[in-house]
Motif scaffolding. Structure first.
Motif, mmCIF file in Angstrom:
data_model
loop_
_atom_site.group_PDB
_atom_site.id
_atom_site.type_symbol
_atom_site.label_atom_id
_atom_site.label_comp_id
_atom_site.label_asym_id
_atom_site.label_seq_id
_atom_site.Cartn_x
_atom_site.Cartn_y
_atom_site.Cartn_z
ATOM 1 N N GLU A 152 -0.737 5.668 9.357
ATOM 2 C CA GLU A 152 -1.865 4.815 8.987
ATOM 3 C C GLU A 152 -1.429 3.392 8.650
ATOM 4 O O GLU A 152 -2.277 2.521 8.401
ATOM 5 C CB GLU A 152 -2.602 5.416 7.785
ATOM 6 C CG GLU A 152 -1.874 5.316 6.446
ATOM 7 C CD GLU A 152 -0.765 6.350 6.245
ATOM 8 O OE1 GLU A 152 -0.214 6.403 5.127
ATOM 9 O OE2 GLU A 152 -0.463 7.095 7.195
ATOM 10 N N ALA A 153 -0.133 3.119 8.617
ATOM 11 C CA ALA A 153 0.357 1.798 8.235
ATOM 12 C C ALA A 153 -0.192 0.726 9.168
ATOM 13 O O ALA A 153 -0.161 0.862 10.399
ATOM 14 C CB ALA A 153 1.883 1.780 8.242
ATOM 15 N N ALA A 154 -0.701 -0.340 8.594
ATOM 16 C CA ALA A 154 -1.256 -1.450 9.365
ATOM 17 C C ALA A 154 -0.917 -2.748 8.652
ATOM 18 O O ALA A 154 -0.347 -2.750 7.557
ATOM 19 C CB ALA A 154 -2.772 -1.289 9.514
ATOM 20 N N GLY A 155 -1.244 -3.856 9.275
ATOM 21 C CA GLY A 155 -0.992 -5.143 8.645
ATOM 22 C C GLY A 155 0.468 -5.541 8.761
ATOM 23 O O GLY A 155 1.039 -5.566 9.854
ATOM 24 N N THR A 156 1.082 -5.827 7.636
ATOM 25 C CA THR A 156 2.467 -6.309 7.608
ATOM 26 C C THR A 156 3.414 -5.194 7.192
ATOM 27 O O THR A 156 3.156 -4.493 6.208
ATOM 28 C CB THR A 156 2.609 -7.482 6.625
ATOM 29 O OG1 THR A 156 1.753 -8.545 7.044
ATOM 30 C CG2 THR A 156 4.039 -7.989 6.560
ATOM 31 N N VAL A 157 4.501 -5.061 7.946
ATOM 32 C CA VAL A 157 5.572 -4.136 7.591
ATOM 33 C C VAL A 157 6.781 -4.968 7.176
ATOM 34 O O VAL A 157 7.286 -5.777 7.965
ATOM 35 C CB VAL A 157 5.942 -3.205 8.756
ATOM 36 C CG1 VAL A 157 7.133 -2.320 8.378
ATOM 37 C CG2 VAL A 157 4.751 -2.347 9.155
ATOM 38 N N VAL A 158 7.227 -4.787 5.939
ATOM 39 C CA VAL A 158 8.401 -5.490 5.424
ATOM 40 C C VAL A 158 9.574 -4.522 5.425
ATOM 41 O O VAL A 158 9.476 -3.427 4.858
ATOM 42 C CB VAL A 158 8.155 -6.024 4.001
ATOM 43 C CG1 VAL A 158 9.380 -6.752 3.478
ATOM 44 C CG2 VAL A 158 6.940 -6.945 3.990
ATOM 45 N N ASP A 210 0.825 -1.205 0.000
ATOM 46 C CA ASP A 210 0.000 0.000 0.000
ATOM 47 C C ASP A 210 0.856 1.250 0.000
ATOM 48 O O ASP A 210 0.437 2.303 -0.504
ATOM 49 C CB ASP A 210 -0.916 -0.003 1.228
ATOM 50 C CG ASP A 210 -1.831 -1.213 1.237
ATOM 51 O OD1 ASP A 210 -2.876 -1.158 0.562
ATOM 52 O OD2 ASP A 210 -1.472 -2.207 1.890
ATOM 53 N N ARG A 211 2.035 1.126 0.573
ATOM 54 C CA ARG A 211 2.963 2.268 0.594
ATOM 55 C C ARG A 211 4.384 1.732 0.703
ATOM 56 O O ARG A 211 4.609 0.660 1.283
ATOM 57 C CB ARG A 211 2.655 3.219 1.755
ATOM 58 C CG ARG A 211 2.760 2.549 3.093
ATOM 59 C CD ARG A 211 2.090 3.300 4.198
ATOM 60 N NE ARG A 211 0.682 3.521 3.956
ATOM 61 C CZ ARG A 211 -0.262 2.580 4.119
ATOM 62 N NH1 ARG A 211 0.090 1.341 4.453
ATOM 63 N NH2 ARG A 211 -1.524 2.866 3.913
ATOM 64 N N THR A 212 5.308 2.477 0.129
ATOM 65 C CA THR A 212 6.729 2.148 0.235
ATOM 66 C C THR A 212 7.452 3.365 0.783
ATOM 67 O O THR A 212 7.315 4.469 0.254
ATOM 68 C CB THR A 212 7.317 1.771 -1.138
ATOM 69 O OG1 THR A 212 6.662 0.591 -1.619
ATOM 70 C CG2 THR A 212 8.814 1.510 -1.041
ATOM 71 N N VAL A 213 8.211 3.160 1.853
ATOM 72 C CA VAL A 213 8.955 4.230 2.497
ATOM 73 C C VAL A 213 10.439 3.914 2.358
ATOM 74 O O VAL A 213 10.882 2.795 2.646
ATOM 75 C CB VAL A 213 8.588 4.360 3.987
ATOM 76 C CG1 VAL A 213 9.396 5.476 4.649
ATOM 77 C CG2 VAL A 213 7.097 4.617 4.144
ATOM 78 N N VAL A 214 11.211 4.896 1.901
ATOM 79 C CA VAL A 214 12.667 4.738 1.783
ATOM 80 C C VAL A 214 13.323 5.711 2.752
ATOM 81 O O VAL A 214 13.146 6.934 2.631
ATOM 82 C CB VAL A 214 13.152 5.005 0.344
ATOM 83 C CG1 VAL A 214 14.666 4.870 0.268
ATOM 84 C CG2 VAL A 214 12.478 4.043 -0.626
ATOM 85 N N VAL A 215 14.044 5.175 3.711
ATOM 86 C CA VAL A 215 14.731 6.011 4.695
ATOM 87 C C VAL A 215 16.045 6.476 4.085
ATOM 88 O O VAL A 215 16.900 5.662 3.707
ATOM 89 C CB VAL A 215 14.984 5.242 6.005
ATOM 90 C CG1 VAL A 215 15.679 6.146 7.022
ATOM 91 C CG2 VAL A 215 13.675 4.712 6.568
ATOM 92 N N VAL A 216 16.206 7.791 3.967
ATOM 93 C CA VAL A 216 17.395 8.374 3.353
ATOM 94 C C VAL A 216 18.175 9.140 4.401
ATOM 95 O O VAL A 216 17.633 9.594 5.405
ATOM 96 C CB VAL A 216 17.024 9.297 2.173
ATOM 97 C CG1 VAL A 216 16.267 8.529 1.116
ATOM 98 C CG2 VAL A 216 16.187 10.486 2.651
ATOM 99 N N GLY A 217 19.466 9.287 4.145
ATOM 100 C CA GLY A 217 20.322 10.025 5.069
ATOM 101 C C GLY A 217 21.514 10.594 4.346
ATOM 102 O O GLY A 217 21.489 11.709 3.849
ATOM 103 N N HIS A 218 22.567 9.795 4.230
ATOM 104 C CA HIS A 218 23.751 10.242 3.505
ATOM 105 C C HIS A 218 23.391 10.439 2.028
ATOM 106 O O HIS A 218 22.826 9.553 1.398
ATOM 107 C CB HIS A 218 24.864 9.209 3.636
ATOM 108 C CG HIS A 218 26.120 9.577 2.900
ATOM 109 N ND1 HIS A 218 26.952 10.590 3.318
ATOM 110 C CD2 HIS A 218 26.653 9.089 1.763
ATOM 111 C CE1 HIS A 218 27.958 10.698 2.473
ATOM 112 N NE2 HIS A 218 27.800 9.797 1.519
ATOM 113 N N GLY A 219 23.709 11.636 1.481
ATOM 114 C CA GLY A 219 23.370 11.919 0.093
ATOM 115 C C GLY A 219 21.874 11.910 -0.141
ATOM 116 O O GLY A 219 21.400 11.484 -1.211
ATOM 117 N N ALA A 220 21.118 12.390 0.856
ATOM 118 C CA ALA A 220 19.658 12.283 0.806
ATOM 119 C C ALA A 220 19.061 12.884 -0.455
ATOM 120 O O ALA A 220 18.149 12.295 -1.054
ATOM 121 C CB ALA A 220 19.050 12.952 2.047
#
Length: 509
Positions: A98-104, A50-60
């Motif tokens: 709002e994330a629910a269910g399974t988090v990969v 339902d959603r994809t989150v990319v955690v950025v930091g170095h060279g964000a």
């Protein structure tokens, strides 16, 4: 009917990757057609999250720009300070309350991970109703990797980072692949209880498993069928190793579909390229980007094709092409250079040391050797002689040249654009054409030849040339006839200048 599971994918891509020693963020290093991050997102895509989150930091900012190109629906979340994997997942979930269910959760540096393996992990997790499931692998050398620690019954007890492991735990060969499935509610609760009481002073995501075990929550371990899929990289040596492994996987897959790869160790095919059945790929060949090779085509040896289409039964030999199209049955090379928007029609030919850019070469037309074709349209069955230059640039603007069907361009000709040579027209060798040549006409700009008798004897006396000329003149005189001199038959005769029988070949094939 059962309802589809809600799913959120979190990719950890904030690390600097210090051992890469690179200004480029680690996850943006390329590997056969995709970045490390691109490979991971591709493996996760079939989950239809339902959603994809990319955690950025170095060279964000660089990573954000890349995401807009390859995964515009993904949400980048900044981890300004890299305070551990647990901290990274916590801020990712804060961005999607709002994330629910399974988090990969997937590390951003595992480019060999297959979509099937991710799907199997999630299926096992959801099927067992687990609070958390870790993807594990049995590896020959676990050095530097987290260990899976099980209890006497074989259940997961904890995941230990190597720096915090005991000697007995370091001897274990079952490792954490850095890929997890969590129940969203129980994950949020556990993340709030993480401690920084460890060697690095960071929040470890792996500690979530220990907390869940202590709370009596069900946790699982799903073992990957092939440990190679779980390999990450920390430096360029390891990256090169992954590149070789992926090369072998890609080549094997194409060979099993009916493609002949004559030397797999020197053949590099991007995961984004395609090859049809019965094509032959010879040694030292690279198929990059969106390159597509048709059935029964022969490519190589020593060929690089980037975003190029090669038609069925075409041949490309020792050449380089970028953004080009090679028609069915066409021939390219050796040592040709096809630049963007070079379009070769069926059964055309671009030969040795020919460069083509933003031009169409018509069906059956030939540009055999030593020529530059820029901003041109060449008609069907036209022949372009050696050393022909399409003069397309006036220093400010590019201009176009049109060569008609079955036209014949002599060797060492300059076609000064904008200009058109009509269908069936001829251009005499050595001409500089700046005006249109009508269909069926002969275009000539060659100056009459002059021969200055005795020049070598007067100006180069004592040289080997002078001696050779003197011998030839003496032999001609003793034979009782005049010495033939090159050019005598064409002095001042424009009609004769244009005829191949008098002026030498006007073109080559």
């Amino acid at each position: 009917m059962p309802q589809p599971h809600l799913r959120t994918v979190v990719v950890l891509a904030a690390g600097e990757g210090k051992r890469m020693k690179s200004a480029l963020p680690k996850v943006l290093h390329p590997l056969l057609g995709r970045t490390l991050l691109g490979h991971v997102l591709t493996a996760a895509a079939p989950l239809a999250a339902d959603r994809t989150v990319v955690v950025v930091g170095h060279g964000a900012e660089e990573v954000r720009v890349h995401l807009t190109e390859i995964a515009p629906d993904a949400t980048p979340v900044l981890q300004a300070q890299q305070l551990g994997t647990g901290h990274a997942v916590r801020i990712a979930l804060e961005a999607v309350p709002e994330a629910a269910g399974t988090v990969v959760v997937i590390n951003g540096d595992v480019p060999l991970l297959r979509a099937e393996t991710v799907a199997a992990l999630v299926a096992a997790h959801e099927g067992e109703g687990a609070a958390a499931t870790v993807l594990a692998a049995e590896v020959p050398d676990p050095t530097g990797l987290d260990r899976i620690v099980r209890d006497a019954a074989g259940r997961l007890e904890q995941i230990v980072e190597e720096r915090d492991a005991t000697p007995a735990q370091r001897a274990l060969r079952e490792i954490n692949a850095g890929i997890y499935a969590f129940d969203a509610v129980r994950l949020r609760d556990a993340l709030g209880k993480l401690s920084t009481d460890n060697d690095q002073g960071e929040e470890y995501l792996t500690d979530v498993f220990g907390l869940l075990v202590s709370a009596g929550e069900p946790v699982g371990v799903h073992v990957a069928a092939d440990h190679v899929e779980t390999l990450g990289c920390n430096d360029r040596v390891e990256l090169a190793g992954l590149r070789r492994l992926l090369r072998d996987r890609v080549n094997e897959a194409w060979m099993r579909t009916g493609v002949s790869i004559l030397d797999p160790e020197t053949t590099w095919i991007d995961v984004t390229a395609t090859v049809e059945r019965d094509a032959v790929i010879d040694q030292n060949t690279q198929l990059r980007g969106t390159t597509a090779v048709g059935a029964q085509a022969v490519v190589g040896p020593d060929v690089t094709l980037i975003d190029t289409v090669v038609g069925a039964a075409a041949t490309v030999l020792r050449s380089h092409a970028v953004g080009a199209e090679v028609g069915a049955g066409a021939s390219v090379g050796p040592y040709a250079y096809l630049r963007p928007a070079a379009r070769l029609a069926e059964k055309s030919k671009v030969g040795t040391f020919v460069e083509v850019k933003n031009s169409e070469v018509g069906p059956g037309a030939k540009v055999p050797h030593l020529s530059y074709v820029g901003d041109a349209t060449i008609g069907a069955k036209a022949n372009i002689g050696a050393a022909t230059i399409f003069v397309n640039y006036d220093g400010v603007n590019k201009h176009r040249t049109v060569v008609g069907e079955a036209a014949f361009i002599g060797c060492d000709t300059s076609l000064i654009a904008p200009v058109e040579v009509g269908a069936g027209a001829y251009v005499a060798a050595g001409s500089a054409i700046s005006q249109d040549v009508p269909p069926g006409a002969l275009g000539v700009t060659r100056a009459p030849q002059r021969s200055i008798e005795g020049w070598v004897a007067r100006k180069r006396a004592g040289t080997v040339s002078a001696a050779a000329a003197e011998r030839a003149l003496a032999e001609g005189a003793s034979a009782g006839g005049p010495v033939a001199r090159e050019g005598e038959a064409i002095h001042g005769d424009a009609e004769t200048v244009g005829r191949p029988s008098a002026a030498g070949d006007t073109a080559t094939e």
